[in-house]
Scaffold this motif. Structure first.
Motif, PDB file in Angstrom:
ATOM      1  N   UNK A   1      64.263 -52.733 -58.935  1.00 43.08           N
ATOM      2  CA  UNK A   1      63.785 -51.619 -58.133  1.00 43.08           C
ATOM      3  C   UNK A   1      63.428 -52.094 -56.727  1.00 43.08           C
ATOM      4  N   UNK A   2      63.692 -51.226 -55.743  1.00 44.87           N
ATOM      5  CA  UNK A   2      63.426 -51.566 -54.346  1.00 44.87           C
ATOM      6  C   UNK A   2      62.387 -50.607 -53.779  1.00 44.87           C
ATOM      7  N   UNK A   3      61.495 -51.143 -52.988  1.00 49.33           N
ATOM      8  CA  UNK A   3      60.534 -50.313 -52.274  1.00 49.33           C
ATOM      9  C   UNK A   3      61.098 -50.077 -50.876  1.00 49.33           C
TER      10      UNK A   3
ATOM     11  N   UNK B   1      51.784 -40.268 -44.888  1.00 50.35           N
ATOM     12  CA  UNK B   1      51.798 -41.709 -45.134  1.00 50.35           C
ATOM     13  C   UNK B   1      53.193 -42.322 -45.197  1.00 50.35           C
ATOM     14  N   UNK B   2      54.125 -41.605 -45.853  1.00 55.28           N
ATOM     15  CA  UNK B   2      55.426 -42.248 -46.097  1.00 55.28           C
ATOM     16  C   UNK B   2      56.555 -41.230 -46.105  1.00 55.28           C
ATOM     17  N   UNK B   3      57.772 -41.768 -45.903  1.00 61.55           N
ATOM     18  CA  UNK B   3      58.991 -40.960 -45.890  1.00 61.55           C
ATOM     19  C   UNK B   3      60.051 -41.680 -46.715  1.00 61.55           C
ATOM     20  N   UNK B   4      60.760 -40.900 -47.556  1.00 66.13           N
ATOM     21  CA  UNK B   4      61.864 -41.478 -48.322  1.00 66.13           C
ATOM     22  C   UNK B   4      62.811 -40.375 -48.766  1.00 66.13           C
TER      23      UNK B   4
END
Length: 357
Positions: free
Chosen positions: A80-82, A133-136
């Protein structure tokens, strides 16, 4: 499957003995049954000669072996990749790129800093000044924490000092006011790590220690003193001073653990300067900026005023209205300290002299 020749070449490459260390030969990783193979001593030319191959044929064999091995490994379940895009880390990266672009006169760095900030504006900013906080994969989420605001404001200030786009100042004000409203401890001072409208935790912690990355509070101390000087807003300066006072005992106990706080203290105690450059000849202004950006200390903020941005600047920096218009080809430069300005000059050497007083 590998051919017998390919298998032989592969074994030769992996099992070649490592060079002796202090006269004692070290077995290869293959012989030790470990997962790490030692660097081979045998060169490609040596192995190809031993297999009666010319060097080009040997290299083609190696490339074929690598392709077969790669394709075989691709059949495995991938780890798995972050790969999230994080607001705080991008803000920190933007500040570094913009600062490097300014000091090194590197437009490529500046282009990437601007592009990254545009991404944050488009995908991670809400109209009221809230940051996510984050984008994906096209989705943004999670309430921003203190570091997100501190690092993005830091990036905005560095971008403004790089290209003097007033939009960066306006957004720095927007995020700063939101940060004060939702993170500030009105009783004991300092910024909480989580906002007052995020998920309520048992304890709202405050981070001050500057480790591998600086804390949100120490970055904020730098942000608010510089933004306060640019805008001539003492309320922002008071935030910075209050931050230092709130954590003063810890800083005094062991200063090296709070290095970014010490930078804020250095700017506050000074001497630090506000430089106002007024003129319309961009080429001559760029020459002045190049000299200022390479000056021996960076305890200064710069404001660039021209006919095209003057009215917009006055809306957020009212004291700019006190400076007269200048139509000379060479820009006029005001060096100010503690909200008191020396007489303007067009001599960059005189400016450098004033910056050492």
């Amino acid at each position: 499957m590998l051919s017998s020749l390919s298998e032989t070449i592969t074994v030769d490459k992996l099992s070649a003995k490592s060079p002796p260390i202090n006269g004692i030969a070290k077995p290869s990783g293959l012989l030790l049954k470990t997962n790490s193979c030692s660097s081979p001593v045998l060169s490609s030319q040596t192995i190809s000669n031993s297999k009666s191959l010319d060097i080009n044929s040997f290299r083609n064999k190696i490339n074929n072996i690598n392709t077969i091995l790669f394709n075989s490994r691709e059949k495995r379940v991938h780890p798995q990749k972050d790969d999230k895009i994080l607001t705080d880390w991008n803000g920190m990266m933007i500040s570094a790129l913009a600062r490097a672009a300014r000091i090194l006169d590197n437009k490529e760095y500046g282009k990437h800093a601007i592009k990254a900030m545009d991404f944050i504006f488009k995908n991670l900013k809400q109209e009221n000044g809230k940051l996510l906080k984050r984008y994906r994969n096209g989705k943004s989420g999670l309430d921003g924490v203190l570091d997100d605001y501190a690092y993005v404001i830091w990036g905005l200030l560095e971008l403004y000092q790089y290209n003097f786009d007033i939009n960066y100042l306006k957004n720095a004000i927007l995020f700063s006011d939101y940060q004060i409203k939702h993170f500030w401890d009105n009783i004991n001072g300092g910024f909480y790590f989580n906002s007052d409208i995020s998920e309520q935790l048992l304890i709202r912690s405050k981070e001050i220690y500057d480790g591998a990355i600086p804390s949100g509070n120490s970055v904020s101390a730098n942000n608010f003193i510089k933004l306060g000087r640019i805008l001539s807003r003492t309320d922002y300066e008071d935030i910075s001073n209050n931050l230092i006072e709130s954590f003063g005992k810890k800083i005094n106990r062991y200063g090296p653990a709070y290095s970014n706080n010490l930078m804020a203290i250095d700017f506050i105690q000074g001497p630090s300067y506000e430089i106002v450059i007024i003129g319309n000849n961009s080429k001559n202004i760029d020459l002045v900026l190049k000299e200022l950006n390479s000056f021996k200390h960076d305890r200064k903020v710069i404001i660039k005023v021209n006919d095209s941005n003057r009215n917009e600047l006055i809306k957020i920096i009212p004291f700019i209205d006190n400076f007269p218009d200048h139509t000379d080809s060479k820009p006029w430069i005001y060096v100010c300290k503690n909200f008191s300005c020396d007489l303007p000059t067009q001599d960059i050497e005189k400016v450098k002299e004033l910056l050492t007083k």
